[in-house]
Write a protein that holds these residues in place. Structure first.
Motif, short mmCIF file in Angstrom:
data_model
loop_
_atom_site.label_atom_id
_atom_site.label_comp_id
_atom_site.label_asym_id
_atom_site.label_seq_id
_atom_site.Cartn_x
_atom_site.Cartn_y
_atom_site.Cartn_z
N GLN A 1 -1.73 6.86 -2.72
CA GLN A 1 -2.40 5.57 -2.81
C GLN A 1 -2.16 4.78 -1.53
O GLN A 1 -1.13 4.97 -0.86
CB GLN A 1 -1.85 4.75 -3.98
N ASN A 2 -3.07 3.88 -1.23
CA ASN A 2 -2.87 2.92 -0.16
C ASN A 2 -1.74 1.99 -0.61
O ASN A 2 -1.80 1.42 -1.70
CB ASN A 2 -4.17 2.13 0.09
N GLU A 3 -0.73 1.84 0.22
CA GLU A 3 0.44 1.05 -0.17
C GLU A 3 0.12 -0.43 -0.37
O GLU A 3 0.78 -1.11 -1.14
CB GLU A 3 1.55 1.21 0.86
N ASP A 4 -0.89 -0.94 0.32
CA ASP A 4 -1.23 -2.36 0.21
C ASP A 4 -2.16 -2.65 -0.96
O ASP A 4 -1.95 -3.59 -1.71
CB ASP A 4 -1.87 -2.85 1.51
N THR A 5 -3.18 -1.83 -1.10
CA THR A 5 -4.21 -2.10 -2.13
C THR A 5 -4.02 -1.28 -3.40
O THR A 5 -4.66 -1.55 -4.40
CB THR A 5 -5.61 -1.80 -1.58
N LEU A 6 -3.16 -0.26 -3.34
CA LEU A 6 -2.94 0.69 -4.43
C LEU A 6 -4.19 1.51 -4.77
O LEU A 6 -4.25 2.15 -5.81
CB LEU A 6 -2.40 -0.01 -5.68
N GLN A 7 -5.16 1.49 -3.87
CA GLN A 7 -6.36 2.30 -4.04
C GLN A 7 -5.97 3.78 -3.93
O GLN A 7 -5.24 4.16 -3.02
CB GLN A 7 -7.41 1.96 -2.99
#
Length: 138
Positions: free
Chosen positions: A73-79
């Motif tokens: 996952q993207n660490e900032d957006t959790l996408q």
């Protein structure tokens, strides 16, 4: 004099490489089993003891069970950046739809037969190997 730790690591090298291969093989097999369980589940909507058992197996092979692939996952957006489990479900579903598994005794597709064809196909093996980058390293 050689350092004993360097000697030990050198002596263990082949065993460590074998452990990596075994881990990769086990991870691949787990993801294949996950795909097979979902292939068998998809065509059946009615509740039964068999469907419940297969669904439990699917969970056991998943990321939340004993699955050995990560879902980055993207660490900032959790996408979610890539989901090997979702990709496996999509691959199996598409392959199942393209598989001919008729019977001379029925006009209906034989689900188990079709899923085994998908499971044992070279295309599925290639797909599974393509997910190796997402195997969790011990």
């Amino acid at each position: 004099m050689r350092h004993p730790i360097i000697f030990l690591l050198g002596a263990l090298g082949p065993y460590l490489a074998l452990a990596d291969v075994n881990h990769t093989d086990q991870a691949r097999q787990t993801l294949k089993n996950y795909g097979l369980s979902h292939c068998l589940l998809a065509p059946f909507n009615e509740q039964s003891a068999l469907r419940k058992d297969i669904a439990l197996a699917a969970v056991a092979y998943s990321f939340m069970g004993k699955g050995m692939h990560t879902v980055p996952q993207n660490e900032d957006t959790l996408q979610v950046l890539h989901d090997p489990y979702n990709e496996t479900r999509n691959h199996v579903s598409a392959a199942y739809a393209q598989t001919s598994a008729g019977s001379k005794y029925s006009d209906e597709k034989m689900v188990f037969h079709a899923c085994l064809q998908v499971y044992n196909s070279e295309a599925f093996d290639r797909f599974i190997r393509a997910q190796d980058a997402y195997i969790v390293v011990d």
